[in-house]
Design a protein around this motif. Structure first.
Motif, mmCIF file in Angstrom:
data_model
loop_
_atom_site.group_PDB
_atom_site.id
_atom_site.type_symbol
_atom_site.label_atom_id
_atom_site.label_comp_id
_atom_site.label_asym_id
_atom_site.label_seq_id
_atom_site.Cartn_x
_atom_site.Cartn_y
_atom_site.Cartn_z
ATOM 1 N N MET B 192 0.881 -1.615 -0.222
ATOM 2 C CA MET B 192 0.163 0.270 -0.268
ATOM 3 C C MET B 192 0.595 1.758 -0.125
ATOM 4 S SD MET B 192 -2.682 1.131 -0.327
ATOM 5 C CE MET B 192 -4.641 1.089 0.535
ATOM 6 N N ASP B 193 2.279 1.538 0.504
ATOM 7 C CA ASP B 193 3.275 2.655 1.358
ATOM 8 C C ASP B 193 3.448 2.723 -0.528
ATOM 9 O OD1 ASP B 193 2.469 2.373 3.536
ATOM 10 O OD2 ASP B 193 3.862 1.525 4.028
ATOM 11 N N GLN B 196 0.846 4.189 -2.783
ATOM 12 C CA GLN B 196 -0.291 5.691 -2.536
ATOM 13 C C GLN B 196 1.198 6.125 -2.777
ATOM 14 O OE1 GLN B 196 -2.200 6.929 -0.768
ATOM 15 N NE2 GLN B 196 -3.259 5.095 0.097
ATOM 16 N N ALA B 199 0.993 7.030 -6.415
ATOM 17 C CA ALA B 199 0.126 8.732 -6.959
ATOM 18 C C ALA B 199 0.909 9.554 -6.266
ATOM 19 C CB ALA B 199 -1.150 7.722 -5.926
ATOM 20 N N ARG B 200 1.291 9.757 -4.500
ATOM 21 C CA ARG B 200 1.425 11.230 -4.635
ATOM 22 C C ARG B 200 2.969 11.635 -5.874
ATOM 23 N NH1 ARG B 200 6.047 12.112 0.099
ATOM 24 N NH2 ARG B 200 7.241 12.746 -1.729
#
Ligand SMILES: Nc1nc2c(ncn2[C@@H]2O[C@H](COP(=O)(O)OP(=O)(O)OP(=O)(O)O)[C@@H](O)[C@H]2O)c(=O)[nH]1
Ligand SMILES: [Mg+2]
Lengths: 450, 301
Positions: B192-193, B196, B199-200
């Motif tokens: 998940m990190d 994320q 995406a960031r």
């Protein structure tokens, strides 16, 4: 081209990003149930993936065991599964709606103490397990002492295998008293006690009906609600240089960035700094972080700092502020935790790594060895062997910029490396210089506190 | 007054950059293992940030099995060009030709294990003393035991029973002649990190991570893509499905997942509600209980 047309959207999950993080470790003697507890915690909070669970069921069955062997979730090495013990730390990651967790499940066997220390060195909380039948034993003491030395602020004492003592409140209270007596000599600000059965899940995620006398929260509740104060220092400015960034291209011809991680305090453009050990002053021109230029940098940020003038600074040097400097010294007084099978050589030479600096050092004195069970300081027997903890004085070949460990974990810690094998043989936590005027000899004389 | 807090994603980012810089400082000839998969993309991005505005101080190295997804290979070449990095590619096929290793037999011969030979030869050829890998501890039970700085003996082997203690953030990269290190800056990141962060940072990623139509065959629950390296068994046939990949390895051992997720937001949703691990799609891990540990001991990534 189709290979990389996809353009990620702006979407990031605000809640996920805002969650805070608790790093915790398990500790306690061999077979006290640490791995089983972690497995239970993950299982009962439904944090185990289906394929992992199927695998666990299959392996449990192959081993001819009747109940799901939850310890296998972290005991992943072949040698661990053969022997049914944990050998090295396993890291597991999980999140509840309240928090994100990094778990270090460490071995209880004394032979692998070095791996327990590895897991504990980055934890904010330790769960220390005690077998309710056995009570506090030497390994409980050793691990508690290590947790205290490392500065873990929160300890949860999980009195495990309550199913084997009929969930007896009397037995629980007995162990609480026994441990409290021992811990009164330690430096752990927050200790909680929970009666559990890791095997059956009592008080792990849900409160158990079998311990109606226990009024506190379950283990998970405790983990989700414990206050995570930062152990980072935001007062004393410290920045150890890792490497110097020189682009050598036309666009950034004059760029000279000192790259490193802030170890303490706050740095801002315009701040006066002093580079140590040289003592050369300069002014910060700019600070560059992963997302661009920054108005301030604090621990634990990785940044690159540019200065208003050319000064000779490189890896191993440290930036501080003129009015707030660490001790610059070749003499270090420290507690050391020893990992190597070969004893610490009391007149030996080692390589010492402190922050980003590496130097040769000589052991000048062994002050005492700590008796793990009583915490008494033994000044008669000064042999520091594997898994022993003692106080030493080291002299380094070049100056170090140090703070007491209690004040700053980064500038207050070091490791010792064997020159010939290159193995990491010891971990040091710096006591002195601690800002007081008393010399180590004077402090040693009154043996004031560890 | 600021509160001096960082999100956990930022904490992971700063930690990884610290590790990358330690590698540049402690080793003479580091390399970054780059496959074009999501973890190596994130790691390379972090390396860019760690040394900006300078270029990457180490080459990108890829061991090409010849069974890779073409999308990942195209991406790899584009990325190296885009960041201006030196790209070194070595081929398992060449190791086979040179008699250094042998092709597996069977209906889906995997070159996954053979990569180790080529990788170790490449390390030897260039005298690399540290190889940065994108492996994460949350991926697999043997990887859960890894240090950031993981020592390899002169035969490239990992000794999980005898790892160096790793205290605080003090990484001991000292070694004897012929030994090397594998370094894992993303050790503490979860799947998940990684998403994320992609995406960031608005990172481009190979299209196979997004939902697409593909002809696949279901072999023991692993959805394998149609490829010339796979021989269909009796009763097996290719069918067209809507799939994407959660992890990108060799096409002969990496399974697809059926998924309609075609945007970053949908992928993150899917990862958040996933019921199986990302390596659940990997046939190479299913070969035995300790498949990963055994490969790692031999010198695998
Ligand atoms: N009856 C009972 N048995 C337990 C309980 N918790 C653990 N055990 C058993 O105790 C044994 C040791 O458990 P582990 O979880 O492997 O112990 P550990 O503390 O991780 O051991 P090391 O990692 O090797 O130090 C196993 O047989 C467990 O099933 C409990 O609450 N009740
Ligand atoms: Mg265990």
């Amino acid at each position: 081209m189709t290979a990389y047309t996809a353009s990620p959207s702006e979407h990031t999950d605000e809640h996920y990003l805002a969650m805070d993080l608790l790093r915790f470790t398990t500790a306690g003697s061999v077979d006290d149930g640490k791995s089983t507890l972690i497995g239970r915690l993950l299982y009962d909070s439904k944090a185990i993936f289906e394929d992992t669970l199927e695998n666990l069921e299959r392996v449990t069955e192959q081993r001819g065991e009747e109940t799901l062997n939850l310890a296998l979730l972290t005991d992943g090495l072949r040698a661990e599964r053969e022997q049914g013990i944990t050998i090295d730390v396993a890291y597991r990651y999980f999140a509840t709606p309240k928090r994100k967790f990094i778990i270090a499940d460490t071995p209880g066997h004394i032979q692998y103490t070095r791996n327990m220390v590895t897991g504990a060195s980055t934890a904010n909380l330790a769960i220390i397990l005690i077998d309710a039948r056995k009570g506090v034993i030497e390994q409980t003491c050793r691990h508690s002492f290590i947790a205290s030395l490392i500065g873990i602020p929160h300890v949860v004492v999980a009195v495990n295998k309550m199913d084997l003592v009929d969930f007896s409140e009397a037995r629980f209270q007995e162990i609480v008293a026994q441990y409290s007596e021992f811990a009164s000599r330690l430096n752990i600000p927050d200790i909680k006690f929970i009666p559990i059965s890791a095997l059956h899940g009592d008080n792990v995620v849900e409160n158990s009906a079998r311990t109606p006398w226990y009024k506190g929260g379950s283990l998970l509740y405790t983990l989700e609600t414990v206050y995570i104060g930062s152990d980072l220092n935001h007062i004393d400015p410290r920045f150890s240089i890792q490497t110097v960034i020189r682009p050598n291209n036309d666009a950034h011809h004059d760029f000279r960035g000192f790259a490193g991680r802030v170890a303490g305090g706050v740095f801002k453009p315009g701040d006066d700094i002093i580079s140590l050990p040289s003592g050369l002053p300069a002014v910060i021109k700019s600070i560059h972080g992963p997302e661009g230029e920054l108005a301030e940098a604090f621990a634990p940020m990785s940044v690159a700092i540019t200065l208003d003038r050319e000064i000779d600074s490189s890896r191993g040097d440290l930036f501080a502020k003129p009015h707030n400097q660490p001790a610059v010294t070749q003499d270090v007084e420290a507690m050391v935790c020893w990992f190597a099978p070969a004893k610490l050589n009391p007149s030996g030479k080692y390589i010492l790594r402190h922050a980003t600096r590496e130097t040769k050092c000589a052991i000048k004195a062994v002050r005492y060895k700590v008796n793990i069970n009583t915490l008494h300081k033994n000044t008669e027997d000064l042999t520091i062997g594997m898994n022993d903890i003692g106080r030493i004085h080291v002299r380094t070949a070049v100056p170090l910029m140090i703070d007491p460990y209690k004040r700053n974990r980064t500038t207050g810690s070091f490791i010792l490396i064997d020159e010939f094998t290159n193995e990491t043989v010891g971990a040091g936590m710096i006591l002195w210089p601690d800002g007081s005027e008393r010399s180590p000899a004077e402090q040693f004389a009154d043996m004031g506190g560890l | 007054m600021s509160s001096y807090n960082l999100t956990h994603l930022a904490q992971l980012e700063h930690e990884a950059i610290f590790v990358l810089r330690e590698v540049a400082a402690q080793f003479e000839r580091p390399a970054l293992l780059f496959s074009g998969g999501k973890d190596s993309i994130v790691m390379a991005r972090l390396a860019q940030k760690a040394f900006a505005p300078a270029k990457l101080p180490f080459p990108l190295v890829h061991v090409d099995t010849g069974h890779n997804f073409s999308e990942a290979i195209e991406y790899r070449d584009w990325f190296a060009e885009d960041v201006g990095a030196r790209l070194i590619v070595r081929y398992v096929a060449d190791s086979i030709k040179a008699g250094r290793c042998q092709e597996e037999k069977g209906p889906n011969p995997s070159r996954n294990g053979l990569q180790t030979v080529t990788l170790l030869d490449t390390i030897e050829e260039f005298k690399f003393d540290a190889c940065l890998g994108g492996a994460r501890r949350d991926e697999e039970k043997a990887r859960a035991k890894e240090r950031f700085f993981s020592h390899r003996d002169e035969f490239g082997q990992w000794d999980p029973k005898n790892q160096r203690p790793e205290l605080w953030n003090l990484f001991n990269g000292r070694k004897n002649q012929g030994e090397h290190f594998r370094v894992f800056p993303l050790s503490n990141w979860t799947e998940m990190d990684v998403w994320q962060y992609i995406a960031r940072e608005k990172l481009k990623i190979p299209s196979i991570y997004f939902s697409h139509q593909r002809r696949i065959v279901n072999r023991n629950g692993v959805l394998l893509a149609e490829s010339p390296y796979i021989t269909l068994l009796d009763g097996e046939r290719y069918e067209e499905r809507t799939v994407r990949y959660r992890t990108v390895g060799d096409s002969t051992c990496t399974g697809a997942v059926e998924s309609p997720a075609s945007t970053m937001a949908e992928i993150i949703q899917e990862v958040a509600s996933a019921r199986v691990t990302e390596r659940g799609t990997r046939a190479d891990d299913k070969r035995s209980e300790s498949a990963m540990e055994d490969r790692k001991k031999a010198g695998y990534f």
